[in-house]
Design a protein around this motif. Structure first.
Motif, PDB file in Angstrom:
ATOM      1  N   THR A   1      16.255 -35.636 -25.779  1.00  0.00           N
ATOM      2  CA  THR A   1      16.956 -36.163 -24.609  1.00  0.00           C
ATOM      3  C   THR A   1      18.313 -35.495 -24.432  1.00  0.00           C
ATOM      4  O   THR A   1      18.692 -35.093 -23.322  1.00  0.00           O
TER       5      THR A   1
ATOM      6  N   SER B   1      23.716 -39.707 -26.050  1.00  0.00           N
ATOM      7  CA  SER B   1      22.253 -39.749 -26.013  1.00  0.00           C
ATOM      8  C   SER B   1      21.701 -40.488 -27.226  1.00  0.00           C
ATOM      9  O   SER B   1      20.816 -41.341 -27.107  1.00  0.00           O
TER      10      SER B   1
ATOM     11  N   SER C   1      19.944 -44.192 -27.336  1.00  0.00           N
ATOM     12  CA  SER C   1      18.584 -44.239 -27.887  1.00  0.00           C
ATOM     13  C   SER C   1      18.472 -45.249 -29.011  1.00  0.00           C
ATOM     14  O   SER C   1      17.451 -45.932 -29.150  1.00  0.00           O
TER      15      SER C   1
ATOM     16  N   LEU D   1      17.664 -40.041 -18.509  1.00  0.00           N
ATOM     17  CA  LEU D   1      16.628 -39.527 -19.413  1.00  0.00           C
ATOM     18  C   LEU D   1      16.276 -40.542 -20.492  1.00  0.00           C
ATOM     19  O   LEU D   1      15.098 -40.709 -20.842  1.00  0.00           O
TER      20      LEU D   1
END
Length: 762
Positions: A223, A258, A262, A333
């Motif tokens: 990602t 990111s 996540s 994303l």
């Protein structure tokens, strides 16, 4: 497709007054940039060394693009008196004489000229200075974007010529902004992959340890890399140009954000999937629970980053916009791509009796912390206030600096070389120009004006930062001495205008051209060039202000212009100082408003902002006490940390509000928040900390400083959310009260850490 530009002239905005002054100056006097070589030998006045200087100067003029002329011991207008008037010769003839008598005569003649002694050649005869002056480089230098930037071409070819084996005996050391830009680019080409690689390794380790799955490692990295490729790819297509030294922050921030986002989804998925065994339903539930806090976290981070637009410096603005785009793309994303990737796989049979995946140590710590954090609220707030006070004292001590040596450090070879050059009798690193523009032509021939200018120059010479000065005065005084049989007492400005005019006319008729560098054709504008070695930013600012004040006192009707790298740095110091304040306060206010709107309460919004000031205070305090300067890189830290710190606060308060609506108890909701999101907040903070700790492996002091400051700010934010936020929520009680079945009316009291079953998680 990606284009980079390291020219510091392009750091300023197109409508900046300094750029207008520079353009006006260049129309009159030409390019103020230069490249230079320091030559070092046991004795400069030998045939071999003088021949080497002569040949090197000629080759530089021949091969370096946009070269104008060379000033050196062998390329200098040497004037002496004759029966007819004056004569201008080369001090060192070609071929270079070999007899000791002739060489001794050359040395004596060189030392007799103030414009040479300790400017071009050192008094002890060990150092010599070769300066290559440049012609103007056209604005539209390339019709084809693949063509090399001329500033970089100048620096590259200059280094290539000087670095040839045949000149090694001169022990040459190069400097000048075009050269520095080449060295900087080469350093970053080595440093960036190294630091990014270390960051990736640390990230993989923390993901592997915390999530314990291959997908938990691969998907977040995929990602992050995808977001970087998308944003920088679009910048390439759009022709956006940026300074490569500024890519660190957006890239590292994208990677950290990111992985942090996540972890929140993974943490929820890994906790809930064993309970029901249905992959799709678990993912939908995960997005429902984490999507909104993540969205608001992304928005507040973007707001903080876009506040960089208030700093009128191009690289800072580029960092803000690029990092904001990366955060936005990363969020999309993570929310879209990550659940899609996790959806691949089979459902599992639910556990008949679910036990949280861990009796892991960190989760046991979170349980204990959730039970005890409200036990001593007065102690917590007292310590918080004490730390704030200490940090405020530190903030008063930090200062702004654009000095290469101070910000980059001597561990970097090219910085060590520049520092060595600056510490020699003839070498300099930086320069600035002062232009005095009179209202009327011929004013620069007026002896009274020249004498006032001489007093101003004498004061500038005495400044602590001044290494060398050059101006029309050097030529006029020298001519006056020459026509008076070389009597040193005549090294001064003549008393009448006619004498000055005759001297300059005689000089021009003899073939002298150097005067064109220091006064315009109409004798309406005077130029002073000041060279310095290793500047102190605070002192330089003081000296520039003093020059402006003295110039206005001497020439009240004249305009005073400052040009050059140092004057540019001085202007940017003000931009950085006030831009930092505007950027931080703007992001603070906007984020506070957003949080008040989202949480539906001004009280909650204000409570949320109090602990988020902690990172900025801690960073400012450390910078002050550790003497870390505020510069083009560190100025980005505080607003960026505010955006990152708010992320944890949003998750904490959002889940506190949710759990309070379920339990009606601040104590119980706090315990549940630590059990549900406490681990995720800890892991995301550790990821951010380790990610930016990769900077510690850099040779550059500014990156090492960021490797200390950013993790310190992140940990300060985590500590504030763990200890200050729950105390503030418990004291001010901002959430609306709701009647809960089986839940008593909330009471404000000291919490006594009740025992709760281990499986109370959501």
């Amino acid at each position: 497709m990606i284009q980079t530009d390291m020219d510091q002239d392009n750091w300023l905005l197109e409508d900046d007054a300094l750029l207008a002054a520079k353009e006006h100056f260049e129309k009159i006097f030409g390019n103020d940039d230069f490249c230079a070589v320091l030559v070092e030998a046991d004795n400069i006045f030998t045939p071999e060394v003088l021949t080497g200087i002569q040949k090197l100067g000629a080759e530089l003029v021949e091969k370096v693009p946009f070269a104008d002329d060379v000033v050196s011991l062998t390329d200098f207008e040497f004037t002496f008196g004759t029966q007819e008037g004056i004569e201008i010769i080369d001090l060192v003839p070609e071929p270079v004489p070999t007899s000791p008598e002739e060489l001794a005569k050359i040395k004596t003649m060189a030392m007799s000229k103030p414009a040479l002694k300790n400017k071009i050649v050192s008094e002890d005869g060990r150092y010599a200075w070769i300066a290559l002056r440049m012609r103007l480089i056209p604005d539209k230098w390339a019709e084809n974007n693949s063509e090399e930037n001329p500033e970089m071409a100048v620096g590259r070819i200059f280094k290539e010529v000087v670095g040839q084996e045949k000149y090694r005996f001169l022990n040459p050391k190069t400097t000048g902004l075009p050269v520095i830009n080449i060295d900087k680019r080469a350093f970053l080409a080595r440093e960036t992959p190294k630091l990014f690689g270390i960051s990736i390794i640390l990230t993989i380790l923390i993901l592997a340890v915390s999530l314990r799955s291959a997908t938990g490692v691969v998907f977040p990295l995929l990602t992050a890399v995808s977001a970087i490729v998308i944003v920088f790819g679009f910048q390439g297509f759009l022709g956006i140009v940026f300074d490569p030294s500024m890519t660190f922050i957006p890239v590292f921030l994208s990677l950290a954000v990111s992985i942090g986002y996540s972890i929140h989804i993974f943490n929820f998925f890994e906790r809930e999937f064993p309970k029901n065994g249905q992959r799709r339903n678990t993912l939908l539930h995960a997005i429902e629970e984490t999507g909104w806090p993540l969205l608001f976290s992304a928005l507040t981070t973007i707001v903080a980053l876009l506040s960089f637009l208030l700093v009128p410096i191009r690289p800072i603005r580029w960092i803000g916009v690029s990092a904001a785009c990366l955060v936005g793309v990363t969020y999309i994303l993570v929310i879209v791509l990550l659940p899609s990737l996790l959806s691949f796989g089979k459902d599992r049979k639910p556990h008949a009796v679910y036990t949280p995946k861990s009796g892991r140590l960190i989760e046991r710590w979170m349980d204990k912390l959730g039970n005890k954090v409200l036990l001593r609220p007065k102690t917590t707030i007292t310590l918080f206030i004490l730390i704030v006070a200490i940090c405020l004292i530190g903030i008063t001590k930090f200062e702004v600096s654009f000095d290469y040596v101070r910000t980059m450090g001597l561990r970097i070879p090219y910085i060590a070389r520049l520092n060595y050059i600056g510490n020699t009798p003839v070498g300099s690193i930086y320069a600035y120009d002062v232009a005095i523009e009179f209202p009327d032509p011929e004013a620069a021939r007026d002896p009274e004006n020249l004498k006032k200018f001489d007093r101003l120059v004498a004061e500038v010479k005495a400044f602590p930062m001044t290494k060398k000065v050059s101006s029309l005065l050097d030529i006029v005084k020298d001519l006056n001495q020459v026509v008076n049989d070389g009597d040193p007492s005549f090294y001064r400005i003549p008393d009448n205008r006619e004498m000055i005019a005759q001297l300059l006319l005689l000089y021009e008729n003899t073939g002298g051209v150097e005067v064109e560098k220091w006064v315009d054709y109409d004798y309406q504008r005077l130029r002073l060039m000041v060279e310095i070695a290793n500047p102190d930013s605070k002192e330089i600012n003081r000296e520039l202000r003093l020059i402006r004040e003295r110039s206005k006192e001497c020439f009240p009707d004249a305009k005073v212009l400052f040009i050059g790298s140092i004057s540019q740095f001085a202007v940017m110091m003000d931009y950085v100082t006030w831009g930092q304040v505007r950027s931080f306060l703007t992001s603070l206010v906007l984020i506070g408003i957003l949080m008040s709107i989202v949480f539906g309460s001004i009280k909650t919004g204000l409570i949320a902002m109090i602990p988020n000031i902690a990172p900025a205070l801690v960073v400012g305090g450390i910078m002050g006490f550790a003497n870390i300067p505020l510069d083009i890189m560190t100025v980005t830290i505080m607003p960026m940390l505010l955006g990152l710190a708010v992320d944890d606060t949003i998750h904490f308060i959002n889940h506190s509000q949710l759990e309070y609506s379920r339990t009606g108890s601040y104590a119980e909701s706090t315990r549940r928040v630590f059990s549900t999101v406490g681990v995720a907040l800890f892991l995301t903070s550790m990821v951010l900390t380790l990610n930016f700790s990769a900077y510690l492996a850099s040779l550059a002091k500014v990156y090492v400083s960021m490797g200390i400051l950013i993790p310190a700010g992140i940990l300060a934010a985590l500590a504030a959310d763990y200890f200050v936020t729950p105390v503030l929520l418990n004291y001010f009680r901002p959430f609306p009260r709701k009647a809960q079945e089986g839940a008593g009316k909330p009471e404000r009291q000291v919490v006594t850490a009740p025992e709760f079953p281990d499986d109370t998680t959501t």
